[in-house]
Design an enzyme around this catalytic site. Sequence first.
Site, PDB file in Angstrom:
ATOM      1  N   HIS A   1       0.802  -1.226   0.000  1.00 43.15           N
ATOM      2  CA  HIS A   1       0.000   0.000   0.000  1.00 43.15           C
ATOM      3  C   HIS A   1       0.832   1.272   0.000  1.00 43.15           C
ATOM      4  O   HIS A   1       0.291   2.380  -0.127  1.00 43.15           O
ATOM      5  CB  HIS A   1      -0.939  -0.026   1.220  1.00 43.15           C
ATOM      6  CG  HIS A   1      -2.126   0.849   1.100  1.00 43.15           C
ATOM      7  ND1 HIS A   1      -2.336   1.953   1.899  1.00 43.15           N
ATOM      8  CD2 HIS A   1      -3.186   0.799   0.254  1.00 43.15           C
ATOM      9  CE1 HIS A   1      -3.483   2.530   1.564  1.00 43.15           C
ATOM     10  NE2 HIS A   1      -4.014   1.863   0.570  1.00 43.15           N
TER      11      HIS A   1
ATOM     12  N   HIS B   1      -8.661  11.557   0.199  1.00 41.36           N
ATOM     13  CA  HIS B   1      -8.151  10.188   0.265  1.00 41.36           C
ATOM     14  C   HIS B   1      -6.874  10.093   1.096  1.00 41.36           C
ATOM     15  O   HIS B   1      -6.297   9.021   1.242  1.00 41.36           O
ATOM     16  CB  HIS B   1      -7.884   9.691  -1.170  1.00 41.36           C
ATOM     17  CG  HIS B   1      -7.520   8.251  -1.264  1.00 41.36           C
ATOM     18  ND1 HIS B   1      -6.280   7.815  -1.687  1.00 41.36           N
ATOM     19  CD2 HIS B   1      -8.234   7.128  -0.988  1.00 41.36           C
ATOM     20  CE1 HIS B   1      -6.241   6.489  -1.668  1.00 41.36           C
ATOM     21  NE2 HIS B   1      -7.407   6.050  -1.252  1.00 41.36           N
TER      22      HIS B   1
END
Length: 535
Positions: free
Chosen positions: A174, A423
């Site tokens: 990630h 985000h």
Amino acid sequence: MVGAKRKRSEVAEQVAQRWKSFRYSADTEKNTADGNDDDDCVIIDESEVIDLTESEQEKEEKEAVDDTTNKATFKLIKSDFYEGKASMGDAGDLITLKDIFCDARLKRSILFSFQYELDFLLRQFHRNIENITIVGQKGTIVPIEARSMDAALELVLRKIKLIEITMPPYASHHTKLIINFYDNGECKIFLPSNNFTAMETNLPQQVCWCSPILQIEEEQSPVPFKAGMIEYLRSYHVRDIDELILKSVEAVNFAPLCELEFVYSTPSKFQPSGLAMFYDKLQELSAGAEAGASDATEHYLCQTSSIGTSLSRVRDENLWTHLMVPLFTGIIPALVEGTKKVYVPATESLVTAYAQRKIKPYIVFPTEQEFTTSPLQRASSGWFHFQYLQKKSYYDMLRNRFRVFYKQDPAMVTRARGTTPAHSKFYMRSITKSTEPCDASRVFHELDWCLYTSANLSQTAWGTISRKPRNYEAGVLYHSSRLAGTRNVTCRSFARERRSGEGNHSHVAVPFTLPVVPYNAAGDECFCLASHENE
């Protein structure tokens, strides 16, 4: 005289803006200042524009602003939907992927991310690029469709070195990290909040941390940021990363980042990372600091795009309210003596302790209404996850007992982006005193520390004190004089106009409003993607 000076400044600004946008195509040899972004364009840097109409005073003012380029900065990722193709608003707050990649001097770029859309990504690079190293999770790299392939794309595609990481189920590579090397011996590091796809770059609000210029040279003293990044790279235990990336990073002088820390998560079992690392760094920074005043309130804010499930299958326990904040405030020790377990207090015990000790946790997460009132409505919702319908008691505990949920102030959002959620992932601590004026906008103006990271609020991303993370994650930690004895960390929102001279003092800038406001008790609910699956 004043009017003439103002007129001259306006003309000078128009000329400078005209030539800053000038693009020269080596193939076509024509002016493309009409906004055409050719992949092979040579972009004239603003520093190369000499304004002969400037007065000495104006030059000094400009040099003072330019000095901020020697510091790490936060930028908003410009969106084709919200800002459009033309520059709007404060251009100094915006950055594009072309700003990062379409530089004729850029020779080598190293990318870490969770998802790559090559058709979109490779069009951002200048044709002079010599090597692109992509580190990604197996199965998350979307290839270029044959019908989209053209000569320019094919040329860049040949320059890719792919390093694929195999991850177990429900775990992610990630990390979002860019390391650029230029032909003049310089290096720059970027930490974007977006993965490299067109929709993710443009639909939610995205932010990017940009390092100052780093030099390839011998380093005189150790820098914690560099040590952290090297340990992170070593944690992969992949030969290509050691040989192609690690050696290059070791040659960089990280002295300009000596006041920052690189905080990461890795599933490697050979070194501490995730929450254990973050907690240890905060403990080191607070060593020797004076105890907080009895009239002080401690504010702990987490802004995230995903919230994980309960830490326990038996009890409703959230990572932020039940483990991270209690650890940071000393309510619970890191480990129960004589064991490898962490004691997690019950909800009612924590609610009482927070009230008595003046500790206030916040979780900034989008509401259903924020999507419906945003410019593109629910188009950006696919990047926000909190599946609380599976266990409603877990959600009710956070919402009704801790009253932890906050959102953007709809009266302060920008016209272009409205209530579009961010985000990004920020974790921060601020202190206020009861003797100070009760001004909500000042609560997170000065920070004790702030972590900007790719890690969402989940056990998979962070692990616990006794459990390893399952993801790869990376972020940068700022800390203030109250902990480190060196400086204050200030924070501002991109939604508010920059004040005069603020560029020299703001360390952190966030893509949500400050202040944040609590959910409306009558109608606000956390967005849940599962409730819209049939739409």
